[in-house]
Design a protein around this motif. Structure first.
Motif, short mmCIF file in Angstrom:
data_model
loop_
_atom_site.label_atom_id
_atom_site.label_comp_id
_atom_site.label_asym_id
_atom_site.label_seq_id
_atom_site.Cartn_x
_atom_site.Cartn_y
_atom_site.Cartn_z
N SER A 153 0.84 -1.19 0.00
CA SER A 153 0.00 0.00 0.00
C SER A 153 0.88 1.24 0.00
O SER A 153 1.86 1.33 0.74
CB SER A 153 -0.89 -0.02 1.25
OG SER A 153 -1.56 1.21 1.40
N LYS A 154 0.53 2.21 -0.83
CA LYS A 154 1.33 3.43 -0.92
C LYS A 154 1.08 4.35 0.27
O LYS A 154 1.97 5.04 0.74
CB LYS A 154 1.01 4.17 -2.22
CG LYS A 154 1.35 3.40 -3.48
CD LYS A 154 0.96 4.18 -4.71
CE LYS A 154 1.24 3.39 -5.98
NZ LYS A 154 0.80 4.13 -7.18
N LEU A 155 -0.18 4.38 0.74
CA LEU A 155 -0.56 5.30 1.80
C LEU A 155 -1.05 4.56 3.03
O LEU A 155 -1.75 3.55 2.92
CB LEU A 155 -1.66 6.25 1.32
CG LEU A 155 -1.29 7.22 0.19
CD1 LEU A 155 -2.52 8.03 -0.21
CD2 LEU A 155 -0.16 8.14 0.60
N PHE A 156 -0.71 5.07 4.18
CA PHE A 156 -1.29 4.55 5.42
C PHE A 156 -2.67 5.16 5.65
O PHE A 156 -3.59 4.49 6.11
CB PHE A 156 -0.38 4.86 6.60
CG PHE A 156 -0.88 4.33 7.91
CD1 PHE A 156 -0.89 2.97 8.17
CD2 PHE A 156 -1.37 5.20 8.88
CE1 PHE A 156 -1.37 2.47 9.38
CE2 PHE A 156 -1.85 4.71 10.09
CZ PHE A 156 -1.84 3.33 10.34
N PRO A 169 2.98 7.79 5.84
CA PRO A 169 2.53 8.13 4.48
C PRO A 169 1.05 8.54 4.49
O PRO A 169 0.18 7.69 4.74
CB PRO A 169 2.74 6.84 3.69
CG PRO A 169 3.62 5.97 4.54
CD PRO A 169 3.31 6.35 5.94
N VAL A 170 0.79 9.80 4.25
CA VAL A 170 -0.58 10.33 4.26
C VAL A 170 -0.81 11.12 2.98
O VAL A 170 0.04 11.90 2.57
CB VAL A 170 -0.84 11.23 5.49
CG1 VAL A 170 -2.28 11.73 5.49
CG2 VAL A 170 -0.54 10.48 6.77
N GLY A 171 -1.97 10.92 2.37
CA GLY A 171 -2.34 11.70 1.19
C GLY A 171 -3.55 12.57 1.48
O GLY A 171 -4.19 12.46 2.53
N MET A 172 -3.87 13.44 0.51
CA MET A 172 -5.00 14.36 0.68
C MET A 172 -5.56 14.69 -0.69
O MET A 172 -4.82 14.80 -1.67
CB MET A 172 -4.53 15.63 1.40
CG MET A 172 -5.63 16.57 1.83
SD MET A 172 -4.93 17.94 2.82
CE MET A 172 -6.43 18.80 3.29
N ALA A 203 -5.19 2.82 0.99
CA ALA A 203 -4.99 3.38 2.32
C ALA A 203 -5.65 2.51 3.38
O ALA A 203 -6.70 1.90 3.14
CB ALA A 203 -5.55 4.81 2.39
N GLU A 204 -5.06 2.45 4.56
CA GLU A 204 -5.62 1.69 5.67
C GLU A 204 -6.75 2.47 6.36
O GLU A 204 -7.73 1.88 6.81
CB GLU A 204 -4.52 1.38 6.70
CG GLU A 204 -3.39 0.53 6.17
CD GLU A 204 -3.82 -0.91 5.94
OE1 GLU A 204 -4.67 -1.41 6.70
OE2 GLU A 204 -3.31 -1.53 4.98
N PHE A 205 -6.58 3.78 6.44
CA PHE A 205 -7.53 4.61 7.17
C PHE A 205 -7.91 5.85 6.36
O PHE A 205 -7.12 6.34 5.54
CB PHE A 205 -6.93 5.08 8.51
CG PHE A 205 -6.72 3.97 9.50
CD1 PHE A 205 -7.74 3.58 10.35
CD2 PHE A 205 -5.50 3.32 9.57
CE1 PHE A 205 -7.54 2.55 11.26
CE2 PHE A 205 -5.30 2.30 10.47
CZ PHE A 205 -6.32 1.90 11.33
N ALA A 206 -9.13 6.34 6.63
CA ALA A 206 -9.55 7.65 6.16
C ALA A 206 -9.66 8.56 7.38
O ALA A 206 -10.27 8.17 8.39
CB ALA A 206 -10.89 7.56 5.43
N LEU A 207 -9.04 9.72 7.29
CA LEU A 207 -9.10 10.71 8.37
C LEU A 207 -10.06 11.80 7.92
O LEU A 207 -9.72 12.61 7.04
CB LEU A 207 -7.71 11.28 8.64
CG LEU A 207 -6.55 10.26 8.72
CD1 LEU A 207 -5.22 10.98 8.94
CD2 LEU A 207 -6.81 9.24 9.81
#
Length: 423
Positions: free
Chosen positions: A325-328, A355-358, A377-381
């Motif tokens: 996975s590229k993003l956590f 690793p966080v994206g937006m 991604a594992e999670f959505a914030l």
């Protein structure tokens, strides 16, 4: 008409680059384990280096080099291989003054003007190792074991090392005489290149890929027939060491390799057919090369492998690991104020190695959640105007769907700890 990339080159795009990174990281790990240090040499060198080092009679020098005059009217060549450059650096930078042997590895682009085909490019990439300053058979065995170990770690199957000894200048002279005598009445049947090699370097005739030349040289004397006692003892010791190390090998008396600098051990690693050829690595000993380019008499041995060909073998055998996975986490901010707060949180997490994206397109919540899933991604914030008022962040597990609230003041710490635990 749109400008296109030059023939025989390729664009390495996301999705493919990760495979290259996996291979390169494995290479570096193996080299560290074996005590080899990285060297980086110029992409272009004086043309004379390759003429003297690779050999005037080789196809590389005669037909394949990218050579040009620079603004100082000096003849320069884009490097077609790495060994000559490493030996030049060994001499110029006085590495012979260090504790011997010097164990080096390199990786980078090389250039040859040849017909592009499966597994062959005009700009290609090679990884290679060179050991300078040691002439013992155990060094030959270690170099071969390194490449064998690399392929085992990559999971490649159906491999076999092909080995030969091409002798030293003393026993090579005897072989040259016998080979020329054998070919005297057959010379006119050889291709034009091999007719020229007959006088200058007849050993190279055995390396010709022309089927007719291969037929003409069937039954020709091999280098193994004329090895001196020292070369024979050296070769037998190498074979004994490889047997003890569990390396699958086969002695191939016709294997001479295509470069002029080889002495004693020459080898290739073969794999199931992946294109124009089935060799994915080649190398050998070159005890006279450093002296040939102006340095002190120094024994050397090494190998080079085309990374494109190794990647092709990994692809055919399905040996690439599952992509990570590229993003956590993906931060989903709804509204200007939430975007400002979320941007600060995202950058704080990135600063901690998370690793966080937006979203950068101003999409809806639903579209952003879909994008988070696509990115793996594992999670959505999730942060909106309502969450801002209550000073909380919604933490949604994209695998289970479970959603919890986290105080904004503790959000960075909580997410960082989850990443550290791999949750």
């Amino acid at each position: 008409m749109a400008i296109q990339r030059p023939k025989g080159t390729q664009d390495l795009l996301p999705g493919t680059v990760e495979q290259w990174q996996y291979l390169e990281e494995t290479i570096r790990k193996v080299c560290r384990d074996y005590g080899y240090e990285e060297i980086r040499t110029p992409i272009f060198e004086a043309t004379e280096l390759f003429q003297r080092g690779v050999g005037q009679t080789t196809d590389i020098v005669k037909k394949e080099m990218y050579t040009f005059l620079d603004k100082g009217d000096r003849s320069m060549t884009l490097r077609p291989e790495g060994t000559a450059s490493v030996c030049r650096a060994y001499v110029e930078d006085k590495l012979y003054g260090q504790s011997q042997p010097v164990k080096l590895y390199y990786s980078g682009p090389m250039f040859r003007y040849e017909r592009p085909q499966s597994g062959r490019f005009r700009q290609f990439h090679q990884f290679g190792v060179e050991v300078l300053g040691a002439d013992q058979p155990i060094v030959d065995a270690e170099v071969i074991c390194l490449v064998w170990d690399l392929y085992q770690r990559l999971g490649l199957k159906g491999l076999e090392v092909h080995l030969n000894s091409v002798g030293c200048p003393t026993c090579r002279a005897a072989h040259r005489e016998q080979l020329q005598r054998f070919l005297t009445t057959r010379k006119s049947e050889l291709c034009q290149d091999c007719q020229e090699r007959y006088e200058r370097n007849p050993l190279r005739i055995l390396d010709c890929k022309n089927p007719n030349c291969q037929a003409v040289t069937e039954g020709a004397p091999t280098t193994l027939d004329t090895l001196c006692d020292d070369c024979r003892s050296h070769f037998e010791k190498v074979l004994s060491l490889l047997s003890g190390a569990g390396v699958a090998y086969r002695v191939d008396p016709r294997l001479v390799r295509g470069l002029d600098y080889y002495t004693k051990t020459a080898f290739e690693v073969m794999v199931e057919e992946i294109g124009a050829q089935s060799a994915i690595c080649g190398g050998g000993r070159y005890d006279g090369l450093v002296e040939e380019i102006g340095g002190p008499a120094t024994p050397g041995i090494g190998f080079a492998m085309g990374l494109e060909r190794v990647l092709a073998a990994l692809q055919v055998q399905g040996k690439f690991p599952d992509p990570k996975s590229k993003l956590f986490a993906m931060l989903i901010a709804l509204g200007d104020k939430a975007q400002n707060e979320g941007f600060a949180i995202m950058n704080a997490l990135r600063g901690k190695g998370v690793p966080v994206g937006m979203d950068l397109l101003g999409r809806s919540l639903k579209a952003q959640l879909k994008a988070a899933n696509r990115e793996g991604a594992e999670f959505a914030l999730i942060l909106g105007e309502e969450e801002l008022e209550r000073q909380v962040l919604l933490l949604r597990d994209l695998n289970s769907g479970e959603q919890t609230e986290v105080p904004l003041s503790k959000a960075i710490e909580v997410i960082y700890m989850k990443h550290q635990r791999g949750v």
